[in-house]
Scaffold this motif. Structure first.
Motif, mmCIF file in Angstrom:
data_model
loop_
_atom_site.group_PDB
_atom_site.id
_atom_site.type_symbol
_atom_site.label_atom_id
_atom_site.label_comp_id
_atom_site.label_asym_id
_atom_site.label_seq_id
_atom_site.Cartn_x
_atom_site.Cartn_y
_atom_site.Cartn_z
ATOM 1 N N ASP A 79 31.009 41.778 37.064
ATOM 2 C CA ASP A 79 30.892 43.123 38.028
ATOM 3 C C ASP A 79 29.648 43.019 38.860
ATOM 4 O O ASP A 79 29.325 43.658 39.529
ATOM 5 N N VAL A 80 28.748 42.310 38.151
ATOM 6 C CA VAL A 80 27.423 42.123 38.747
ATOM 7 C C VAL A 80 27.207 40.940 39.859
ATOM 8 O O VAL A 80 26.721 40.940 40.884
ATOM 9 N N THR A 81 27.536 39.592 39.200
ATOM 10 C CA THR A 81 27.261 38.409 39.977
ATOM 11 C C THR A 81 28.430 38.142 40.896
ATOM 12 O O THR A 81 27.888 37.555 41.774
ATOM 13 N N GLY A 82 29.533 38.603 40.462
ATOM 14 C CA GLY A 82 30.814 38.227 41.276
ATOM 15 C C GLY A 82 31.893 37.357 40.265
ATOM 16 O O GLY A 82 31.600 37.123 39.337
ATOM 17 N N VAL A 83 32.806 37.024 40.847
ATOM 18 C CA VAL A 83 33.980 36.487 40.032
ATOM 19 C C VAL A 83 34.868 35.552 41.008
ATOM 20 O O VAL A 83 34.913 35.563 42.131
ATOM 21 N N SER A 84 35.275 34.284 40.170
ATOM 22 C CA SER A 84 36.208 33.360 41.167
ATOM 23 C C SER A 84 37.683 33.893 41.085
ATOM 24 O O SER A 84 38.045 34.385 39.966
ATOM 25 N N VAL A 85 38.231 33.877 42.160
ATOM 26 C CA VAL A 85 39.707 34.619 42.352
ATOM 27 C C VAL A 85 40.605 33.392 42.906
ATOM 28 O O VAL A 85 40.116 32.725 43.849
ATOM 29 N N PHE A 86 41.646 33.401 42.368
ATOM 30 C CA PHE A 86 42.474 32.285 42.894
ATOM 31 C C PHE A 86 43.150 32.449 44.076
ATOM 32 O O PHE A 86 43.608 33.784 44.278
ATOM 33 N N ASP A 87 42.887 31.776 45.425
ATOM 34 C CA ASP A 87 43.571 32.165 46.388
ATOM 35 C C ASP A 87 44.906 31.227 46.695
ATOM 36 O O ASP A 87 45.016 29.668 46.529
ATOM 37 N N GLN A 88 46.067 32.262 46.887
ATOM 38 C CA GLN A 88 47.418 31.451 47.013
ATOM 39 C C GLN A 88 47.542 30.514 48.218
ATOM 40 O O GLN A 88 48.164 29.670 47.824
ATOM 41 N N ALA A 89 46.877 31.040 49.173
ATOM 42 C CA ALA A 89 46.947 30.153 50.387
ATOM 43 C C ALA A 89 46.405 28.718 50.391
ATOM 44 O O ALA A 89 46.974 27.906 50.640
ATOM 45 N N SER A 90 45.103 28.646 49.680
ATOM 46 C CA SER A 90 44.453 27.382 49.785
ATOM 47 C C SER A 90 44.641 26.957 48.412
ATOM 48 O O SER A 90 44.270 25.474 48.245
ATOM 49 N N ARG A 91 45.339 27.514 47.528
ATOM 50 C CA ARG A 91 45.824 26.915 46.228
ATOM 51 C C ARG A 91 44.546 26.709 45.491
ATOM 52 O O ARG A 91 44.447 25.438 44.529
ATOM 53 N N ARG A 92 43.273 27.297 45.549
ATOM 54 C CA ARG A 92 42.289 27.014 44.694
ATOM 55 C C ARG A 92 41.459 28.282 44.757
ATOM 56 O O ARG A 92 41.665 29.393 45.305
ATOM 57 N N PHE A 93 40.352 28.280 43.484
ATOM 58 C CA PHE A 93 39.495 29.507 43.557
ATOM 59 C C PHE A 93 38.516 29.615 44.467
ATOM 60 O O PHE A 93 37.825 28.571 44.767
#
Length: 324
Positions: A79-93
């Motif tokens: 919540d402070v630094t950020g998070v990796s989110v999976f992008d369905q369009a590019s198929r990567r985090f």
């Protein structure tokens, strides 16, 4: 940017913040000193005296990116630094940057977050970067954390460990306002808040130029030796179990350079060191149990007095106002 211009712009910023925070020039000046020295500030005091308002007013006075984090027990490091989110369009985090990616980060009630979340700030504050999933992201300069905490209420809090307190360049307290200032507050803030009309008086480019000018301030060998002797004095004092670290000495000199520039000088005097010794050194020190005695609830005044005594006992170089 010339030193005279640094002093002029600094005075403008202080005056702008004082339209919101009245009667607290020492606290406002200390906060700006830390910002120009590229350090981090811990504001420690009881609720309702303007800790968060000071941080917000300083942030609004400079045209830089600002974010605010309300620390709570359930706050996560991501919540402070950020998070990796999976992008369905590019198929990567993809890494989604957190609120720490700003020039001025306001951390409200930092001691309410868990130690795990508090430690998420350690790399950011010391190395000016965030590492996530093996990738390092640099934080844009200038980067300053202004954190607040309440030293009285201990229920549901996690006191900052010594290693994290040491990363704050300075710690200040607001204190209660003078009766005249409090009375004026009741009159002027009945219908509107002066914070709402506060505008930036210094651009981001000007702020960076001020910081660059601070780097060029000259510190003589005797003044450097004086700063080292003060740090050594805290390490050898019988009333202290933990003295100032080498990081403290370095940050004391950096803060003194900013203090000198704000007063229109391109060189540091021993008086600049004296003026900042308590806010820069005191929060890093740990008294012995014998010295603590009846101060177990609040060791702050005791440690401040010890630092002032060490400053008074340490010989100063020629040219100091205290010596003359």
């Amino acid at each position: 940017m010339g030193i005279d211009e640094v002093g002029s712009l600094a005075a403008t910023i202080v005056a702008n913040v004082e339209t919101v925070i009245a009667g607290k020039r020492d606290a406002v000046t200390a906060a700006l000193t830390v910002l120009l020295a590229e350090g981090h500030l811990l504001i420690e005091d009881v609720p309702g005296v303007g800790k968060t308002m000071l941080a917000k007013a300083l942030a609004r006075s400079v045209d830089a990116s600002v974010s605010r984090i309300q620390f709570t027990p359930d706050l996560l490091p991501s919540d402070v630094t950020g998070v990796s989110v999976f992008d369905q369009a590019s198929r990567r985090f993809e890494f989604k940057r957190g609120p720490v990616f700003a020039n001025l980060v306001i951390g409200d009630e930092i001691n309410r977050a868990s130690p795990k979340t508090q430690s998420a700030l350690l790399e950011c504050m010391e190395e000016r970067q965030v590492t996530a999933d093996g990738t390092t992201f640099r934080l844009d300069p200038p980067f300053t954390v202004v954190a607040t905490q309440n030293p009285v209420e201990m229920e549901g809090t996690y006191p900052l460990p010594e290693a994290q307190r040491d990363r704050f360049m300075a710690r200040i307290s607001m204190g209660y306002p003078a009766p005249a200032d409090e009375l004026a507050m009741l009159t002027t803030r009945e219908t509107s808040s002066p914070f709402e009309s506060l505008e930036a008086v210094v651009s981001l480019g000007e702020l960076r130029a001020m910081i660059a000018a601070v780097h060029q301030v000259f510190t003589s060998q005797p003044v450097q030796e004086y700063a080292v002797e003060l740090a050594r004095g805290t390490r050898d004092d019988r009333q202290l179990r933990l003295g100032a670290s080498p990081r403290a000495t370095l940050q004391l000199v950096r803060a003194a350079k900013a203090h000198a520039a704000m007063h229109g000088r391109d060189f540091v005097l021993p008086d600049d060191i004296d003026a900042l010794a308590v806010p820069v050194l005191a929060h890093r020190l740990v008294p012995t149990s014998r010295a603590l005695g009846a101060h177990d609830r609040d060791a702050g005044p005791l440690i401040d007095a010890i630092v002032r005594r060490i400053v008074g006992e340490t010989p100063v170089p020629v040219g100091s106002a205290r010596r003359n």
